[in-house]
Design an enzyme around this catalytic site. Sequence first.
Site, short mmCIF file in Angstrom:
data_model
loop_
_atom_site.label_atom_id
_atom_site.label_comp_id
_atom_site.label_asym_id
_atom_site.label_seq_id
_atom_site.Cartn_x
_atom_site.Cartn_y
_atom_site.Cartn_z
N LYS A 157 -3.69 12.27 4.59
CA LYS A 157 -2.99 11.43 3.62
C LYS A 157 -2.41 12.35 2.56
O LYS A 157 -3.00 13.39 2.23
CB LYS A 157 -3.97 10.45 2.96
CG LYS A 157 -3.30 9.19 2.48
CD LYS A 157 -3.06 8.24 3.64
CE LYS A 157 -2.48 6.94 3.20
NZ LYS A 157 -2.41 5.98 4.30
P1 NAD Z 1 4.85 -1.89 0.00
O1 NAD Z 1 5.30 -0.83 -0.95
O2 NAD Z 1 5.77 -2.34 1.08
O3 NAD Z 1 4.40 -3.21 -0.82
C1 NAD Z 1 3.49 -3.16 -1.87
C2 NAD Z 1 3.35 -4.55 -2.45
O4 NAD Z 1 2.36 -4.53 -3.47
C3 NAD Z 1 4.62 -5.09 -3.10
O5 NAD Z 1 4.74 -6.47 -2.85
C4 NAD Z 1 4.37 -4.86 -4.60
O6 NAD Z 1 5.11 -5.75 -5.42
C5 NAD Z 1 2.88 -5.19 -4.63
N1 NAD Z 1 2.18 -4.73 -5.80
C6 NAD Z 1 2.25 -3.53 -6.42
N2 NAD Z 1 1.46 -3.52 -7.51
C7 NAD Z 1 0.86 -4.73 -7.57
C8 NAD Z 1 -0.05 -5.35 -8.45
N3 NAD Z 1 -0.52 -4.70 -9.52
N4 NAD Z 1 -0.45 -6.62 -8.21
C9 NAD Z 1 0.03 -7.30 -7.13
N5 NAD Z 1 0.90 -6.76 -6.26
C10 NAD Z 1 1.31 -5.50 -6.49
O7 NAD Z 1 3.48 -1.36 0.60
P2 NAD Z 1 2.83 -1.69 2.01
O8 NAD Z 1 3.41 -0.77 3.01
O9 NAD Z 1 2.85 -3.16 2.24
O10 NAD Z 1 1.36 -1.17 1.75
C11 NAD Z 1 0.43 -1.93 1.01
C12 NAD Z 1 -0.94 -1.34 1.21
O11 NAD Z 1 -1.25 -1.35 2.60
C13 NAD Z 1 -1.14 0.12 0.78
O12 NAD Z 1 -2.47 0.30 0.39
C14 NAD Z 1 -0.88 0.89 2.06
O13 NAD Z 1 -1.52 2.16 2.03
C15 NAD Z 1 -1.56 -0.04 3.05
N6 NAD Z 1 -1.12 0.15 4.43
C16 NAD Z 1 0.17 0.01 4.79
C17 NAD Z 1 0.55 0.16 6.12
C18 NAD Z 1 1.96 -0.06 6.59
O14 NAD Z 1 2.18 -0.04 7.81
N7 NAD Z 1 2.93 -0.30 5.72
C19 NAD Z 1 -0.43 0.48 7.08
C20 NAD Z 1 -1.76 0.59 6.68
C21 NAD Z 1 -2.08 0.41 5.35
#
Ligand code: NAD
Length: 384
Positions: free
Chosen positions: A68
């Site tokens: 990471k």
């Molecule tokens: P993203 O950037 O697409 O979306 C993040 C979301 O979180 C947005 O809707 C944003 O507005 C919201 N957000 C940010 N701060 C916030 C707060 N204080 N309160 C409420 N909402 C808030 O990110 P993502 O790709 O959806 O990833 C989200 C999480 O999932 C992360 O922890 C990431 O590591 C994990 N993750 C993502 C993937 C993937 O395939 N995208 C895979 C595994 C894990």
Amino acid sequence: MKPYIVVEWNDTETEAKGWLCIHNLIKGYCSGGLRMHPNVSKQEVMKLAEGMAYKYTAAGSTDIGGHKSGIAYDYKKPDAFAVLRRFMIAMRPYISMGIDVGDDLGTKYDDIMKVLNEFGLGVPITKAQSHDVDFVKRKKAYEVFYLTARDEEFVFDTLSNAITGFGVAYAVDEAHKIKEGKKDARVVIQGFGAVGTSCAFKLHQLGYQIVGIADANMLVSCKNGLDVERLINGVNQFGEMDEKTFETSYKVHQNTKWLDIDCDILVPAAIENAINSGNADKVKAGLIVEGANIPVSNKADQILHHRGVALVPDFLANMGCIRMVDRLLFGHIEMDVQEVNRDIESICRKNTRIVLEKWISTKKFSRDIAKEIFKPTIQDIYPV
Ligand code: NAD
């Protein structure tokens, strides 16, 4: 197992700091996302890298270790891409050795690929992999599939953006059936980006009511269920909802109020430590499925365990994309959208079932059970 390598970076042009952490290598190879957020810390990056190692183990991978990277910087600043590029240039010796860098919170895959292409690398692979003709051929096909394949309903830009959230939804469905013996339930989701939107979509398809969604700006709720597809159509590139897509029956609150909404299931799919020692006793749901990485703090774990709340940990629930990468890149399944979806559904349900059935029979905390079963054990020093 301690992290194998941790590298720290200070930007030359801004106050940004960053870290790359390789938790373990398998045949010299590892993979994981690069995130950008003002609060990213070294500890967080190390914990996330460890989580990736568990995730690959739980995904049945025998070829990929956990990595990471994280940059402490505001992803909305106009120079965010320039900062990301300088970080990747600094980390180029590691990346070109075969560390696969993907997108994560606050970063976009297109931006990462832009820099990787500037390096002339494409998706990074090891020297040994580059000498394997079949692997190189598959990697080329995989790169096209990753960027162009779409979900069966054509709701999301790419399958890779949607598949993690779909997997989270399957884990929710399996866990809820095991716990309550029935299907329908009310769900609140924190985060409406790649994971939150696709999870909401799939849950709605599976018959669940999404009664609250929080993003970085607000929380919207409706006790009769939100129109998920309409909300998805209005969401911007940062995962922020558009109030113009809200119906008059919806209520808008501060996003910090997300635990106040009555529901059966919580899916934290945004930030780390969203459920912590300060708010864990406010959780009304009987089941938490972690869509985000490390959204529940260690202290909150203890509180939730004592309160009897069931939890499906991040490395089981949100493995969709990494399982897809492992299965396709190493030739375990065909590059076919339906086959990928079937595979993710099957593994997310299977792992959830194993852990929650043991949770019921042993009364141990489900994260501890999952960590015992899927403990990463490989760390090799592979010749370059
Ligand atoms: P993203 O950037 O697409 O979306 C993040 C979301 O979180 C947005 O809707 C944003 O507005 C919201 N957000 C940010 N701060 C916030 C707060 N204080 N309160 C409420 N909402 C808030 O990110 P993502 O790709 O959806 O990833 C989200 C999480 O999932 C992360 O922890 C990431 O590591 C994990 N993750 C993502 C993937 C993937 O395939 N995208 C895979 C595994 C894990």
